[in-house]
Design a protein around this motif. Structure first.
Motif, PDB file in Angstrom:
ATOM      1  N   GLU A  68      34.621  -2.256 -49.042  1.00  0.00           N
ATOM      2  CA  GLU A  68      34.035  -1.935 -50.354  1.00  0.00           C
ATOM      3  C   GLU A  68      33.396  -3.166 -50.988  1.00  0.00           C
ATOM      4  N   VAL A  69      34.109  -4.300 -50.894  1.00  0.00           N
ATOM      5  CA  VAL A  69      33.571  -5.526 -51.491  1.00  0.00           C
ATOM      6  C   VAL A  69      32.322  -5.979 -50.739  1.00  0.00           C
ATOM      7  N   LEU A  70      32.342  -5.857 -49.423  1.00  0.00           N
ATOM      8  CA  LEU A  70      31.154  -6.261 -48.642  1.00  0.00           C
ATOM      9  C   LEU A  70      29.944  -5.387 -48.981  1.00  0.00           C
ATOM     10  N   VAL A  71      30.182  -4.102 -49.176  1.00  0.00           N
ATOM     11  CA  VAL A  71      29.075  -3.217 -49.568  1.00  0.00           C
ATOM     12  C   VAL A  71      28.522  -3.670 -50.926  1.00  0.00           C
ATOM     13  N   ASP A  72      29.405  -4.054 -51.850  1.00  0.00           N
ATOM     14  CA  ASP A  72      28.947  -4.567 -53.154  1.00  0.00           C
ATOM     15  C   ASP A  72      28.096  -5.831 -52.982  1.00  0.00           C
ATOM     16  N   LEU A  73      28.559  -6.730 -52.120  1.00  0.00           N
ATOM     17  CA  LEU A  73      27.797  -7.978 -51.898  1.00  0.00           C
ATOM     18  C   LEU A  73      26.431  -7.684 -51.280  1.00  0.00           C
ATOM     19  N   ALA A  74      26.412  -6.728 -50.349  1.00  0.00           N
ATOM     20  CA  ALA A  74      25.137  -6.367 -49.708  1.00  0.00           C
ATOM     21  C   ALA A  74      24.190  -5.741 -50.732  1.00  0.00           C
ATOM     22  N   ARG A  75      24.721  -4.879 -51.595  1.00  0.00           N
ATOM     23  CA  ARG A  75      23.866  -4.259 -52.632  1.00  0.00           C
ATOM     24  C   ARG A  75      23.279  -5.327 -53.549  1.00  0.00           C
ATOM     25  N   TRP A  76      24.096  -6.305 -53.874  1.00  0.00           N
ATOM     26  CA  TRP A  76      23.630  -7.363 -54.769  1.00  0.00           C
ATOM     27  C   TRP A  76      22.478  -8.140 -54.146  1.00  0.00           C
ATOM     28  N   VAL A  77      22.664  -8.532 -52.878  1.00  0.00           N
ATOM     29  CA  VAL A  77      21.613  -9.350 -52.255  1.00  0.00           C
ATOM     30  C   VAL A  77      20.354  -8.505 -52.015  1.00  0.00           C
ATOM     31  N   HIS A  78      20.507  -7.208 -51.874  1.00  0.00           N
ATOM     32  CA  HIS A  78      19.326  -6.336 -51.773  1.00  0.00           C
ATOM     33  C   HIS A  78      18.587  -6.276 -53.111  1.00  0.00           C
ATOM     34  N   GLU A  79      19.353  -6.141 -54.177  1.00  0.00           N
ATOM     35  CA  GLU A  79      18.763  -6.104 -55.524  1.00  0.00           C
ATOM     36  C   GLU A  79      17.932  -7.358 -55.794  1.00  0.00           C
ATOM     37  N   GLN A  80      18.452  -8.496 -55.335  1.00  0.00           N
ATOM     38  CA  GLN A  80      17.774  -9.773 -55.591  1.00  0.00           C
ATOM     39  C   GLN A  80      16.532  -9.956 -54.745  1.00  0.00           C
ATOM     40  N   THR A  81      16.543  -9.387 -53.533  1.00  0.00           N
ATOM     41  CA  THR A  81      15.494  -9.724 -52.571  1.00  0.00           C
ATOM     42  C   THR A  81      14.547  -8.569 -52.263  1.00  0.00           C
ATOM     43  N   GLY A  82      15.054  -7.349 -52.323  1.00  0.00           N
ATOM     44  CA  GLY A  82      14.236  -6.194 -51.950  1.00  0.00           C
ATOM     45  C   GLY A  82      13.868  -6.162 -50.472  1.00  0.00           C
ATOM     46  N   GLU A  83      14.508  -7.000 -49.661  1.00  0.00           N
ATOM     47  CA  GLU A  83      14.181  -7.030 -48.229  1.00  0.00           C
ATOM     48  C   GLU A  83      14.637  -5.742 -47.535  1.00  0.00           C
ATOM     49  N   LYS A  84      13.997  -5.437 -46.397  1.00  0.00           N
ATOM     50  CA  LYS A  84      14.384  -4.259 -45.621  1.00  0.00           C
ATOM     51  C   LYS A  84      15.551  -4.571 -44.689  1.00  0.00           C
ATOM     52  N   THR A  85      15.608  -5.847 -44.248  1.00  0.00           N
ATOM     53  CA  THR A  85      16.602  -6.222 -43.233  1.00  0.00           C
ATOM     54  C   THR A  85      17.641  -7.157 -43.822  1.00  0.00           C
ATOM     55  N   LEU A  86      18.882  -6.854 -43.532  1.00  0.00           N
ATOM     56  CA  LEU A  86      19.976  -7.771 -43.860  1.00  0.00           C
ATOM     57  C   LEU A  86      20.443  -8.406 -42.557  1.00  0.00           C
ATOM     58  N   THR A  87      20.566  -9.732 -42.539  1.00  0.00           N
ATOM     59  CA  THR A  87      21.160 -10.399 -41.380  1.00  0.00           C
ATOM     60  C   THR A  87      22.502 -10.980 -41.807  1.00  0.00           C
ATOM     61  N   MET A  88      23.426 -11.048 -40.876  1.00  0.00           N
ATOM     62  CA  MET A  88      24.772 -11.506 -41.234  1.00  0.00           C
ATOM     63  C   MET A  88      25.358 -12.405 -40.150  1.00  0.00           C
ATOM     64  N   ALA A  89      26.212 -13.332 -40.608  1.00  0.00           N
ATOM     65  CA  ALA A  89      27.004 -14.165 -39.694  1.00  0.00           C
ATOM     66  C   ALA A  89      28.254 -14.599 -40.441  1.00  0.00           C
ATOM     67  N   GLY A  90      29.103 -15.381 -39.761  1.00  0.00           N
ATOM     68  CA  GLY A  90      30.427 -15.720 -40.295  1.00  0.00           C
ATOM     69  C   GLY A  90      31.434 -14.799 -39.623  1.00  0.00           C
ATOM     70  N   GLY A  91      32.649 -15.272 -39.443  1.00  0.00           N
ATOM     71  CA  GLY A  91      33.651 -14.520 -38.679  1.00  0.00           C
ATOM     72  C   GLY A  91      33.854 -13.099 -39.174  1.00  0.00           C
ATOM     73  N   THR A  92      33.751 -12.893 -40.497  1.00  0.00           N
ATOM     74  CA  THR A  92      33.981 -11.557 -41.048  1.00  0.00           C
ATOM     75  C   THR A  92      32.885 -10.579 -40.613  1.00  0.00           C
ATOM     76  N   ALA A  93      31.732 -11.103 -40.236  1.00  0.00           N
ATOM     77  CA  ALA A  93      30.643 -10.234 -39.774  1.00  0.00           C
ATOM     78  C   ALA A  93      30.899  -9.689 -38.366  1.00  0.00           C
TER      79      ALA A  93
END
Ligand SMILES: [Fe+2]
Length: 548
Positions: free
Chosen positions: A263-288
């Motif tokens: 749930e928290v990760l979905v919130d973080l993803a929504r936030w970064v989408h709001e800021q950028t409007g990008e179509k693609t999200l890329t991710m790294a870090g162990g939690t990814a």
């Protein structure tokens, strides 16, 4: 321009080489040293370098250390405060910082001829970010780094525009989704910063009935960051020792933390989408590497595509640091060509190893057909082909294969590997057949970083790879990029009607994945495997292994 990337500070030491903007090699030290994860992430091991993998990267490209333009080290000690500054009160950090400061001299010692002045420190989460945002095929993208910890942060949100990173948010320590999940891993009797995927597997057996209590303790803050308060997990389920039996409470706790994380990760993803409007999200870090969470992010955030670095853990920072520094030096870097960036062997080299081992081997007309025949007869095959994979997953180069149509094969595969029975095994599927069998998750899915729903009419046909919750963590096989694997599964489909095989990593419990032909022969010699398919050759077990 020749840039060597190095990850060494915590765990999964690795090296990567970028030449003229192209990724030419990347490998984890564990595959060479045969020590799982390379080392434990202890402060007094922070100086240890990926010496063998670094030397191999250079040898592979025919480069001498003195010819390198830069070495990119994926941690910047200048950004690390005192144990009190981070709020983690980890006295080992003083030692980590000191060893990181000395890394240029350690590197010059490990790679004779290297000028220590060529070593550049790269912020840990910038290295993670580059391993996603600069390695992905989509050049412009939003990026999330979801980590345990870097120098002073545990997370980064940003965007890449024309290869340039703009950082939009970063969560400072001690708040850390990765460290919180590691705490739970330890509480459940597993090995911290190693066995987190076992918690994810256990979560699928439980119900998230502690979600209410956890919602305040783990929460997004609406500004791109989050809070993780200290949680006494024993209030929910007692601490488990190693190999102690887990109960419903433990599975429910795992399910609750997993759900809250998603749930928290979905919130973080929504936030970064709001800021950028990008179509693609890329991710790294162990939690990814949490494929259940990745699937939810794709389903519930506005991003059209989610691309995750296959070596999302710290190993990937070697590649990210090298890409980042190559760009700083003026190179236009290219996306990574795939995950097969490790060691490979010529047919002659493999044949010489087989002769040295004095085993009987054959060269069939087509190794793909020979393998399909054994699999169709419900045999187990060790599959060693091409260059080894960068990252923790076997992706059809160092794999253990089986028939997916028998429920008992799950227990059998876990027995072969000597590991816990609740661990799922995953399917490899022909890309063109994937949409009729698997839903919800993205297709193609070449790196096994998402979960998919198995279509109801297929659950009984492929029970080995259908997890208890009706999902499967698939790898799709594209005939363009993996022609041999595609031919092998097609040959299996002609015999059985199933365009799917079971794929798990070629190793036994607690050992790193097999990397060189001798490792493959050792694994084949000690595990009940019917056939070793190594390059164009096959080695058969003379006695038939028991079939369930
Ligand atoms: Fe990291």
């Amino acid at each position: 321009m020749k840039v060597l990337g190095i990850n060494a500070i915590y765990h999964d030491p690795a090296a990567a080489l970028v030449v003229d903007g192209k990724v030419v090699a990347a490998a984890e030290e564990e595959r060479f040293s045969r020590r799982k994860h390379g080392k434990r992430p202890l402060p007094w091991s922070a100086w240890e370098l990926p010496e063998l993998s670094a030397a191999w990267c250079l040898e592979h490209a025919g480069i001498r250390p003195e010819e390198l333009d830069a070495v990119a080290y994926s941690f910047d000690p200048a950004l690390m405060g005192t144990p009190e500054d981070s709020g983690l009160f980890d006295d080992g950090d003083t030692m980590r910082k000191r060893y990181a400061e000395m890394a240029p001299d350690f590197l010059a010692h490990a790679l004779p001829g290297l000028d220590p002045a060529k070593v550049r420190f790269v912020k840990h989460h910038v290295a993670h970010a580059a391993s996603a945002g600069k390695a992905a095929p989509q050049r412009d993208n939003a990026v999330l780094v979801l980590d345990g910890r870097g120098e002073a942060h545990s997370h980064l949100a940003g965007r890449y525009v024309d290869g340039q990173l703009e950082i939009l948010a970063g969560q400072s320590l001690p708040h850390s989704l990765g460290l919180m999940y590691e705490e739970l891993t330890d509480h459940l009797g597993f090995l911290r910063s190693s066995d987190e995927f076992k918690v994810m597997a256990m979560a699928s057996y439980g119900k998230p009935r502690f979600l209410g209590e956890l919602s305040e303790l783990i929460r997004a803050t609406g500004d791109g960051g989050f809070r993780t308060e200290r949680i006494d997990f024993s209030e929910f389920a007692p601490r488990l020792g190693k190999d102690e039996r887990w109960t419903e409470d433990h599975a429910d706790l795992a399910a609750s933390v997993q759900t809250r994380l998603e749930e928290v990760l979905v919130d973080l993803a929504r936030w970064v989408h709001e800021q950028t409007g990008e179509k693609t999200l890329t991710m790294a870090g162990g939690t990814a590497l949490n494929c259940v969470a990745n699937t939810r992010i794709l389903a519930e955030s506005p991003f059209e595509q989610v691309w995750v670095q296959p070596a999302a853990g710290d190993a990937g920072t070697a590649l990210g640091a090298a890409l980042h520094v190559a760009a700083e030096l003026g190179e236009r870097t290219e996306p990574m060509p795939g995950a097969a960036l490790g060691r490979g062997w010529s047919d002659d080299e493999i044949e010489r190893r087989l002769q040295t081992a004095a085993v009987d081997y054959e060269r069939p007309d087509d190794v793909a057909e020979a393998v399909a025949e054994v699999l169709a007869d419900n045999g187990i095959v060790a599959w060693f082909q091409g260059r080894s994979e960068y990252g923790p997953r076997a992706l059809g180069h160092r794999s253990l294969l089986a028939h997916p149509g028998f429920e008992a094969n799950l227990e059998r595969m876990n027995d072969v590997k000597g590991r816990e029975q609740f661990r799922p095994v995953a399917p490899m599927v022909l890309l063109e057949k994937a949409p009729e069998i698997f839903g919800r998750g993205p297709i193609p899915s070449p790196y096994m970083l998402f979960v998919h729903d198995v279509a109801p009419e297929w659950k009984d046909r492929i029970p080995t790879v259908t997890h208890v919750d009706g999902t499967a963590r698939i790898q799709t096989i594209d005939p363009e990029t993996e022609p041999l694997v595609h031919r092998m599964i097609s040959a299996f489909e002609r015999r059985t009607g199933l365009p799917v095989v079971v794929n798990t990593s070629l190793n036994t419990a607690g050992r790193p994945m097999v990397d060189d032909p001798r490792d493959a022969l050792e694994c084949f010699g000690s595990a009940p495997v019917d056939l070793l398919a190594i390059g164009p050759f096959v080695v058969r077990r003379t006695r038939r292994t028991p079939r369930p």
